[in-house]
Write an enzyme that holds these catalytic residues in place. Sequence first.
Site, PDB file in Angstrom:
ATOM      1  N   HIS A  19     -17.238 -25.253  -2.910  1.00 48.31           N
ATOM      2  CA  HIS A  19     -16.817 -24.759  -4.330  1.00 48.31           C
ATOM      3  C   HIS A  19     -15.332 -25.642  -5.076  1.00 48.31           C
ATOM      4  CE1 HIS A  19     -19.617 -21.524  -4.531  1.00 48.31           C
ATOM      5  NE2 HIS A  19     -19.136 -21.821  -3.229  1.00 48.31           N
ATOM      6  N   ASP A  79      -9.872 -28.338 -11.121  1.00 51.26           N
ATOM      7  CA  ASP A  79     -10.905 -27.513 -10.804  1.00 51.26           C
ATOM      8  C   ASP A  79     -11.970 -27.539 -10.107  1.00 51.26           C
ATOM      9  OD1 ASP A  79     -11.206 -23.694 -11.076  1.00 51.26           O
ATOM     10  OD2 ASP A  79     -10.926 -23.216 -12.652  1.00 51.26           O
TER      11      ASP A  79
END
Length: 473
Positions: free
Chosen positions: A169, A381
């Site tokens: 992720h 991110d």
Amino acid sequence: MSPEEKKLFIVSNRLPIMVARDGDEWMVNASSGGLITALAPLMKRNHGIWLGWPGCGPEAPVESLLEAHSAEQGYELRPVTLEEEQVEKYYRGFSNQTIWPLFHDLLGYCDFNAENWNFYNLVNERFAASVADFLKPDHFVWIHDYQLMLVAHFLREMGIDTHLNFFLHIPFPSCDLLRRLPWKYEIIEGLLQYDHLGFQTAHDRRNFVQCVRSLIPEAAIKGHRQRSEIILEGRTVKLGTYPISIDFDEFNSFARSKEVADAAWFVHENIPKRTLLLGIDRLDYTKGIPERFLAFERALEKYEDLRKQISLVQIAVPSRTKVPQYRDLKEDLDTLAGRINSRYSTEGWVPIHYMFRELNRTQLLGYYRACEIAFITPLRDGMNLVCKEYCASSIDNNGVLILSEFAGAADQMAKGALMVNPYDLEGTADAIYAAFIMPGDERQKRMKALRAEVRRNDVQRWIDWFLQSDQAG
Ligand code: GDG
């Protein structure tokens, strides 16, 4: 049997619930976070199994608590309980003070500690043993994220040759950065024990391929546009790019509800007659919150007509509060917000409304609907779901998205968003002003394009991509 016909067996560090003591009683509380938000709807439909840490040690009556909760959720929850020392060294230590900063390109935050590494191995081995306990032939095993990169390695050591899938992720770093890690070979070789590795962006997948090329020269690499394959010791590992997303329809319809409209009204009623700029993040140094405050300050300095007209609403959700760097960040932000507010506040106007708390879902969507501009500027991110949720909730097509080019979501959102480099305070300040003065028709055009993108590539598509790619070839 195709992956769709199998039962999903999800493994992640945390279960989508937390078990905690409240006085004499044990409570089960639902958690929030990117992965949970993404997977829960599918697990309910599929009646899957989710294995992970319930947030407590073996002293809690966790089996009975989870049994009741599983029935409620519509899928099975299986616990891996951890002792405090394991949580400290595997989770707060190696996962969050070594891998997390290294994979987000923030080498200066890394602590390379051999004991934490040993605990990371030990806990990954425990997860592998639990997977082995529950594993059945009709399971589609899908292991998630940076805390569990070695689970496949330990399952193989136990002689288990089941097909194993993994999704990362967070970003995957460049080879130059990974080389700093004393255990780089173990991590890369461990990941290559999976059969199928999923990354958020093509950039992350390419970084992984480069690391394999450089560290394991005997591996053969075959490249495709969306996928690659690595062939090593007679095994083939598939690599794919699967940008995670949200349940667009769910946000889109909940955003139209009366309760969300009321929550949005309440936000503006409390900060009337201002354009609102919104930041919502876990309080994490990767999210670029201090840089965001400084860019906002620079915008107020540079564009006088913004003063008294605009306020930044920053919701910082408490996260990893036992890790010292996170506590330091909280103190820095308190000081920074105080300094900027004391410099610019006038009667009836406060530039930064800064809250250190978690919102419920109605409030969250209330903020998404009320705030005219989303200001999402992570330093790095993996994806960033908040920017997608903001667009899905912008039902009148009127919101403007300012987005960091270092969010994984940048690949998909660049056409409609105002893209910024969060390290460039001047450019980010200019983007705030551009968003503030943007004409209505341009806002509409951009937000329509963003909403169409998020609607098309929603979380179901993410899951389908992953499952179908696993099946293909
Ligand atoms: C990791 C990666 C990747 C936030 N505040 C509240 C709240 N949230 C929810 C949001 C969103 C989720 O938490 C945050 O997801 P992000 O993607 O923005 O960030 P991370 O937590 O860092 O997630 C990230 C993600 O995994 C998925 O792969 O995108 O890059 O770092 O869903 O809505 N929810 C509630 N109250 C809040 O105050 N209820």
